[in-house]
Write a protein that holds these residues in place. Structure first.
Motif, PDB file in Angstrom:
ATOM      1  N   GLU A 297      -1.279   5.144 -14.356  1.00  0.00           N
ATOM      2  CA  GLU A 297      -1.145   5.149 -15.963  1.00  0.00           C
ATOM      3  C   GLU A 297      -2.200   4.319 -16.422  1.00  0.00           C
ATOM      4  O   GLU A 297      -3.059   4.454 -17.763  1.00  0.00           O
ATOM      5  CB  GLU A 297       0.225   4.671 -16.618  1.00  0.00           C
ATOM      6  N   LEU A 298      -2.629   3.288 -15.825  1.00  0.00           N
ATOM      7  CA  LEU A 298      -3.917   2.261 -16.370  1.00  0.00           C
ATOM      8  C   LEU A 298      -5.042   2.980 -16.199  1.00  0.00           C
ATOM      9  O   LEU A 298      -6.059   3.121 -17.023  1.00  0.00           O
ATOM     10  CB  LEU A 298      -4.038   1.087 -15.415  1.00  0.00           C
ATOM     11  N   SER A 299      -5.260   4.021 -15.204  1.00  0.00           N
ATOM     12  CA  SER A 299      -6.347   4.924 -14.848  1.00  0.00           C
ATOM     13  C   SER A 299      -6.435   5.892 -15.919  1.00  0.00           C
ATOM     14  O   SER A 299      -7.479   6.074 -16.543  1.00  0.00           O
ATOM     15  CB  SER A 299      -6.366   5.364 -13.353  1.00  0.00           C
ATOM     16  N   LEU A 300      -5.140   6.234 -16.180  1.00  0.00           N
ATOM     17  CA  LEU A 300      -5.354   7.480 -17.217  1.00  0.00           C
ATOM     18  C   LEU A 300      -5.667   6.944 -18.635  1.00  0.00           C
ATOM     19  O   LEU A 300      -6.320   7.610 -19.533  1.00  0.00           O
ATOM     20  CB  LEU A 300      -3.929   8.092 -17.273  1.00  0.00           C
ATOM     21  N   ALA A 301      -5.138   5.915 -18.888  1.00  0.00           N
ATOM     22  CA  ALA A 301      -5.249   5.366 -20.274  1.00  0.00           C
ATOM     23  C   ALA A 301      -6.789   4.627 -20.431  1.00  0.00           C
ATOM     24  O   ALA A 301      -7.445   5.043 -21.405  1.00  0.00           O
ATOM     25  CB  ALA A 301      -4.297   3.872 -20.247  1.00  0.00           C
ATOM     26  N   LEU A 302      -7.392   4.203 -19.467  1.00  0.00           N
ATOM     27  CA  LEU A 302      -8.791   3.902 -19.471  1.00  0.00           C
ATOM     28  C   LEU A 302      -9.673   5.161 -19.510  1.00  0.00           C
ATOM     29  O   LEU A 302     -10.535   5.087 -20.517  1.00  0.00           O
ATOM     30  CB  LEU A 302      -9.167   3.113 -18.117  1.00  0.00           C
ATOM     31  N   ARG A 303      -9.419   6.228 -18.958  1.00  0.00           N
ATOM     32  CA  ARG A 303     -10.033   7.377 -18.809  1.00  0.00           C
ATOM     33  C   ARG A 303     -10.165   8.178 -20.316  1.00  0.00           C
ATOM     34  O   ARG A 303     -10.865   8.548 -20.976  1.00  0.00           O
ATOM     35  CB  ARG A 303      -9.619   8.307 -17.800  1.00  0.00           C
ATOM     36  N   THR A 304      -8.733   8.018 -20.848  1.00  0.00           N
ATOM     37  CA  THR A 304      -8.550   8.600 -22.265  1.00  0.00           C
ATOM     38  C   THR A 304      -9.329   7.819 -23.278  1.00  0.00           C
ATOM     39  O   THR A 304      -9.781   8.472 -24.117  1.00  0.00           O
ATOM     40  CB  THR A 304      -6.915   8.628 -22.496  1.00  0.00           C
ATOM     41  N   PHE A 305      -9.328   6.534 -23.300  1.00  0.00           N
ATOM     42  CA  PHE A 305     -10.103   5.662 -24.220  1.00  0.00           C
ATOM     43  C   PHE A 305     -11.608   6.100 -23.966  1.00  0.00           C
ATOM     44  O   PHE A 305     -12.119   6.250 -24.954  1.00  0.00           O
ATOM     45  CB  PHE A 305     -10.043   4.231 -23.663  1.00  0.00           C
ATOM     46  N   VAL A 306     -12.129   6.374 -22.785  1.00  0.00           N
ATOM     47  CA  VAL A 306     -13.465   6.691 -22.737  1.00  0.00           C
ATOM     48  C   VAL A 306     -13.704   8.254 -23.520  1.00  0.00           C
ATOM     49  O   VAL A 306     -14.668   8.180 -24.236  1.00  0.00           O
ATOM     50  CB  VAL A 306     -13.971   6.838 -21.331  1.00  0.00           C
ATOM     51  N   GLN A 307     -12.574   8.826 -23.352  1.00  0.00           N
ATOM     52  CA  GLN A 307     -12.747  10.239 -23.974  1.00  0.00           C
ATOM     53  C   GLN A 307     -12.677  10.162 -25.458  1.00  0.00           C
ATOM     54  O   GLN A 307     -13.427  10.744 -26.390  1.00  0.00           O
ATOM     55  CB  GLN A 307     -11.643  11.219 -23.633  1.00  0.00           C
ATOM     56  N   GLU A 308     -11.928   9.125 -26.098  1.00  0.00           N
ATOM     57  CA  GLU A 308     -11.728   9.305 -27.503  1.00  0.00           C
ATOM     58  C   GLU A 308     -13.093   8.354 -27.981  1.00  0.00           C
ATOM     59  O   GLU A 308     -13.377   8.357 -29.440  1.00  0.00           O
ATOM     60  CB  GLU A 308     -10.475   8.158 -27.671  1.00  0.00           C
TER      61      GLU A 308
ATOM     62  N   LEU B 230     -18.704   0.748 -15.719  1.00  0.00           N
ATOM     63  CA  LEU B 230     -17.929  -0.461 -16.062  1.00  0.00           C
ATOM     64  C   LEU B 230     -16.286   0.154 -15.584  1.00  0.00           C
ATOM     65  O   LEU B 230     -15.636  -0.449 -14.948  1.00  0.00           O
ATOM     66  CB  LEU B 230     -17.784  -0.805 -17.251  1.00  0.00           C
ATOM     67  N   VAL B 231     -16.190   1.636 -16.254  1.00  0.00           N
ATOM     68  CA  VAL B 231     -14.963   2.179 -15.753  1.00  0.00           C
ATOM     69  C   VAL B 231     -14.690   2.720 -14.425  1.00  0.00           C
ATOM     70  O   VAL B 231     -13.647   2.533 -13.907  1.00  0.00           O
ATOM     71  CB  VAL B 231     -15.003   3.520 -16.729  1.00  0.00           C
ATOM     72  N   ALA B 232     -16.248   3.036 -14.085  1.00  0.00           N
ATOM     73  CA  ALA B 232     -15.748   3.412 -12.382  1.00  0.00           C
ATOM     74  C   ALA B 232     -15.568   2.336 -11.472  1.00  0.00           C
ATOM     75  O   ALA B 232     -14.736   2.603 -10.525  1.00  0.00           O
ATOM     76  CB  ALA B 232     -17.276   4.051 -12.051  1.00  0.00           C
ATOM     77  N   ASP B 233     -16.048   1.095 -11.840  1.00  0.00           N
ATOM     78  CA  ASP B 233     -15.768  -0.039 -11.089  1.00  0.00           C
ATOM     79  C   ASP B 233     -14.258  -0.227 -11.082  1.00  0.00           C
ATOM     80  O   ASP B 233     -13.618  -0.528 -10.200  1.00  0.00           O
ATOM     81  CB  ASP B 233     -16.564  -1.425 -11.649  1.00  0.00           C
ATOM     82  N   ALA B 234     -13.748  -0.359 -12.475  1.00  0.00           N
ATOM     83  CA  ALA B 234     -12.337  -0.423 -12.488  1.00  0.00           C
ATOM     84  C   ALA B 234     -11.414   0.596 -11.726  1.00  0.00           C
ATOM     85  O   ALA B 234     -10.329   0.283 -11.039  1.00  0.00           O
ATOM     86  CB  ALA B 234     -11.864  -0.425 -14.011  1.00  0.00           C
ATOM     87  N   VAL B 235     -11.836   1.894 -11.851  1.00  0.00           N
ATOM     88  CA  VAL B 235     -11.103   2.885 -11.293  1.00  0.00           C
ATOM     89  C   VAL B 235     -11.097   3.026  -9.642  1.00  0.00           C
ATOM     90  O   VAL B 235     -10.183   3.193  -8.924  1.00  0.00           O
ATOM     91  CB  VAL B 235     -11.509   4.202 -11.741  1.00  0.00           C
TER      92      VAL B 235
END
Length: 195
Positions: A117-128, A154-159
């Motif tokens: 869910e954290l990964s999905l939330a972060l990826r959805t944030f990027v899309q928005e 930055l997103v890739a490092d977290a994921v």
């Protein structure tokens, strides 16, 4: 009288024999024995031009269909409008990340589900924020992609740090319970650093 006999010229009056009608080959030859040859009618010069024009029209249409249906070299996001107030979006995702962390602490989510869910939330944030469909991007695509001044590494490092908790052999109930708090903090930092 038989049809193939020739009528003698003496049987016609003299004034009729001197006319142009009787001096033609039709009356000097047997009418039914020799066929008369008629030459074919010539084509109009417009028919070949019309055929060429029709072929060019078909070729032009095929070319137009091929060009208009090609996939472009770049996959731009069509008609994306950036959010008017990025801070509102940022606060909404901070609240979502906090909610995921609280649900994990309350026992509603195991470590794997919390990281998913954290990964999905972060990826959805990027899309928005960018219009880029990051939910379907691989880790390599996240690393390589750059949207304007926004960089997705930055997103890739977290994921990438969350992958073992999501897909590792020990992922499941009870796996990665200590790392959900640090993963949530890392997600908050990525959302906060986004410009």
């Amino acid at each position: 009288m038989a049809a193939d006999t020739i009528i003698p010229a003496a049987s016609f009056p003299a004034d009729v024999l001197n006319t142009d009608v009787f001096n033609t080959t039709v009356f000097n030859a047997p009418i039914f024995n020799e066929p008369v040859f008629y030459a074919p009618v010539g084509y109009s010069p417009w028919w070949p031009l019309a055929g060429i024009a029709l072929l060019l029209l078909c070729l032009g249409w095929c070319t137009w269909v091929w060009i208009s249906t090609r996939v472009g070299a770049t996959a731009d996001v069509p008609e994306f409008t950036a959010p008017r107030n990025p801070e509102t979006v940022r606060h909404r995702y901070w609240a979502l990340i906090t909610d995921i962390e609280h649900r994990h602490d309350g026992g509603q989510l195991d470590g794997r589900s919390a990281h998913l869910e954290l990964s999905l939330a972060l990826r959805t944030f990027v899309q928005e924020m960018t219009g880029l469909c990051a939910q379907r991007m691989t880790l390599a695509e996240l690393r390589a992609h750059q949207v304007g001044e926004h960089q997705l590494p930055l997103v890739a490092d977290a994921v990438e740090r969350w992958y073992p908790a999501q897909f590792g052999a020990g992922a499941g109930a009870g796996a990665g319970t200590q790392s959900v708090a640090s993963s949530a903090q890392q997600a908050r930092e990525v959302v906060g650093q986004w410009r």
